[in-house]
Design a protein around this motif. Sequence first.
Motif, mmCIF file in Angstrom:
data_model
loop_
_atom_site.group_PDB
_atom_site.id
_atom_site.type_symbol
_atom_site.label_atom_id
_atom_site.label_comp_id
_atom_site.label_asym_id
_atom_site.label_seq_id
_atom_site.Cartn_x
_atom_site.Cartn_y
_atom_site.Cartn_z
ATOM 1 N N GLN A 162 -18.407 -27.677 9.666
ATOM 2 C CA GLN A 162 -18.281 -26.066 9.465
ATOM 3 C C GLN A 162 -17.265 -25.570 9.252
ATOM 4 N N PHE A 163 -16.088 -26.099 10.125
ATOM 5 C CA PHE A 163 -14.787 -25.648 10.186
ATOM 6 C C PHE A 163 -13.602 -26.390 9.677
ATOM 7 N N ASP A 164 -13.902 -27.543 8.706
ATOM 8 C CA ASP A 164 -12.968 -28.145 7.953
ATOM 9 C C ASP A 164 -12.743 -27.593 6.524
ATOM 10 N N THR A 165 -12.267 -26.323 6.775
ATOM 11 C CA THR A 165 -12.522 -25.365 5.465
ATOM 12 C C THR A 165 -11.599 -26.007 4.155
ATOM 13 N N GLU A 166 -10.649 -26.412 4.683
ATOM 14 C CA GLU A 166 -9.691 -26.850 3.711
ATOM 15 C C GLU A 166 -10.005 -28.466 3.168
ATOM 16 N N GLU A 167 -11.103 -28.903 3.794
ATOM 17 C CA GLU A 167 -11.397 -30.230 3.313
ATOM 18 C C GLU A 167 -10.286 -31.261 3.634
ATOM 19 N N GLU A 168 -9.456 -31.061 4.727
ATOM 20 C CA GLU A 168 -8.420 -31.952 4.886
ATOM 21 C C GLU A 168 -8.717 -33.347 5.214
ATOM 22 N N PHE A 169 -10.086 -33.527 6.038
ATOM 23 C CA PHE A 169 -10.311 -34.484 6.457
ATOM 24 C C PHE A 169 -11.764 -35.254 5.961
ATOM 25 N N GLN A 170 -11.794 -36.110 5.734
ATOM 26 C CA GLN A 170 -12.854 -37.073 4.891
ATOM 27 C C GLN A 170 -13.849 -37.302 6.165
ATOM 28 N N LEU A 171 -14.831 -36.638 6.167
ATOM 29 C CA LEU A 171 -15.849 -36.648 7.461
ATOM 30 C C LEU A 171 -16.751 -37.922 7.135
ATOM 31 N N THR A 172 -16.438 -38.921 7.697
ATOM 32 C CA THR A 172 -17.261 -40.121 7.320
ATOM 33 C C THR A 172 -17.867 -40.596 8.610
ATOM 34 N N SER A 173 -18.459 -41.600 8.697
ATOM 35 C CA SER A 173 -19.220 -42.232 9.902
ATOM 36 C C SER A 173 -18.121 -42.303 10.910
ATOM 37 N N MET A 174 -18.522 -41.694 12.175
ATOM 38 C CA MET A 174 -17.921 -41.547 13.149
ATOM 39 C C MET A 174 -18.095 -42.987 14.081
ATOM 40 N N LYS A 175 -16.921 -43.293 14.405
ATOM 41 C CA LYS A 175 -16.765 -44.505 15.334
ATOM 42 C C LYS A 175 -17.254 -44.474 16.543
ATOM 43 N N ASN A 176 -17.858 -45.394 17.108
ATOM 44 C CA ASN A 176 -18.103 -45.219 18.596
ATOM 45 C C ASN A 176 -16.751 -45.027 19.326
ATOM 46 N N ALA A 177 -16.854 -44.253 20.441
ATOM 47 C CA ALA A 177 -15.909 -44.037 21.426
ATOM 48 C C ALA A 177 -14.420 -43.654 20.500
ATOM 49 N N SER A 178 -14.926 -42.834 19.466
ATOM 50 C CA SER A 178 -13.821 -42.253 18.672
ATOM 51 C C SER A 178 -13.407 -40.777 19.093
ATOM 52 N N ILE A 179 -12.347 -40.151 19.146
ATOM 53 C CA ILE A 179 -12.142 -38.689 19.523
ATOM 54 C C ILE A 179 -11.780 -38.000 18.326
ATOM 55 N N SER A 180 -12.567 -36.747 18.133
ATOM 56 C CA SER A 180 -12.259 -35.808 17.006
ATOM 57 C C SER A 180 -11.955 -34.433 17.840
ATOM 58 N N THR A 181 -11.105 -33.624 17.331
ATOM 59 C CA THR A 181 -10.542 -32.465 18.120
ATOM 60 C C THR A 181 -10.826 -31.423 17.147
ATOM 61 N N LEU A 182 -11.139 -30.089 17.988
ATOM 62 C CA LEU A 182 -11.236 -28.851 17.400
ATOM 63 C C LEU A 182 -10.806 -27.737 18.116
ATOM 64 N N THR A 183 -9.804 -26.962 17.890
ATOM 65 C CA THR A 183 -9.120 -25.882 18.649
ATOM 66 C C THR A 183 -9.570 -24.476 18.293
ATOM 67 N N HIS A 184 -9.631 -23.755 19.246
ATOM 68 C CA HIS A 184 -10.094 -22.405 19.205
ATOM 69 C C HIS A 184 -9.054 -21.479 19.590
ATOM 70 N N LYS A 185 -8.590 -20.374 18.769
ATOM 71 C CA LYS A 185 -7.669 -19.425 19.242
ATOM 72 C C LYS A 185 -7.905 -18.326 18.421
ATOM 73 N N ASN A 186 -7.606 -16.987 19.007
ATOM 74 C CA ASN A 186 -7.804 -15.873 18.382
ATOM 75 C C ASN A 186 -9.161 -15.661 17.555
ATOM 76 N N GLY A 187 -10.177 -15.980 18.071
ATOM 77 C CA GLY A 187 -11.337 -16.171 17.324
ATOM 78 C C GLY A 187 -11.713 -17.025 16.234
ATOM 79 N N GLU A 188 -10.674 -18.064 15.924
ATOM 80 C CA GLU A 188 -10.874 -19.073 14.828
ATOM 81 C C GLU A 188 -11.039 -20.497 15.506
#
Length: 279
Positions: free
Chosen positions: A235-261
């Motif tokens: 929903q938030f990878d608006t620039e499609e910078e990352f290829q959202l492929t199968s998530m590996k077990n025990a992997s980390i993905s990060t999402l930041t929120h600042k100024n409403g974004e």
Amino acid sequence: MNAKKLLVGMATAALFLTGCAGGADKVKTATDGKKQENSEVTIYFARHGETMMNAAERAQGWTDAPLTPEGIKGAEALGKGLKEANITFDKVYTSTSGRTQETAERVLANNGQEDMTYTKDERLREYNFGTYEGARNKEMLTAVAEVDGETYEEFVGDLRKNGYYPKVLHLADVLSELDKENAEEGKTWPAEDSQTILDRLLTTLDEIVADAEKEGHENVLVVSHGMSIITILGQFDTEEEFQLTSMKNASISTLTHKNGEYRVTSVNDVSYTDSANEE
């Protein structure tokens, strides 16, 4: 891209309508409760460790299974890697599935926060695969591929080439339609459609962030599931910078929120487990 924009628009409209009665108060409370202006919240999404059903390549949505020895090792390594990186959490959330809770407990036991409690939220669960719960992954994906006029190999090849988002949402809608037919045959495991999944995941995310801003929290750990994490990030990878492929077990993905974004800052990162395993 047009399909993605349409899905995002549908999710936004649904969230707006859902929040009309009390949404304004919720936003006001979150804003008024900020301890510092322009504070940034980082959500660390962790996929649970490998389970017995993962290892057997079976569809595991709301069905649960314990971690394998390898899954336990991965969850513990993730905790150790986070400790090495000096990353601690102000609050921790899991789904109500046992595999996410066990993962969180082992992460916290190994990153120096073994006394920390966590909040369980059923809305953070994986997709509900309906009548295909527990079936072989290939059986479920073949059924979806046939609806699209594809072979299993073509469907999987498209996933690997173009990423899992928004195809996972399409998968949910196909399974939901198939289950409407199955219900006529007396089967009672209705799969969720994509809008239901989007609504529960995005509403929960907004509530987690609002609570973090109110309490002045900076780092929040959310232990959830592969397809659910992909759906949120998509929903938030608006620039499609990352290829959202199968998530590996025990992997980390990060999402930041600042100024409403929201902004996606990492995806499928296994460096924490790798660094711990190198010891």
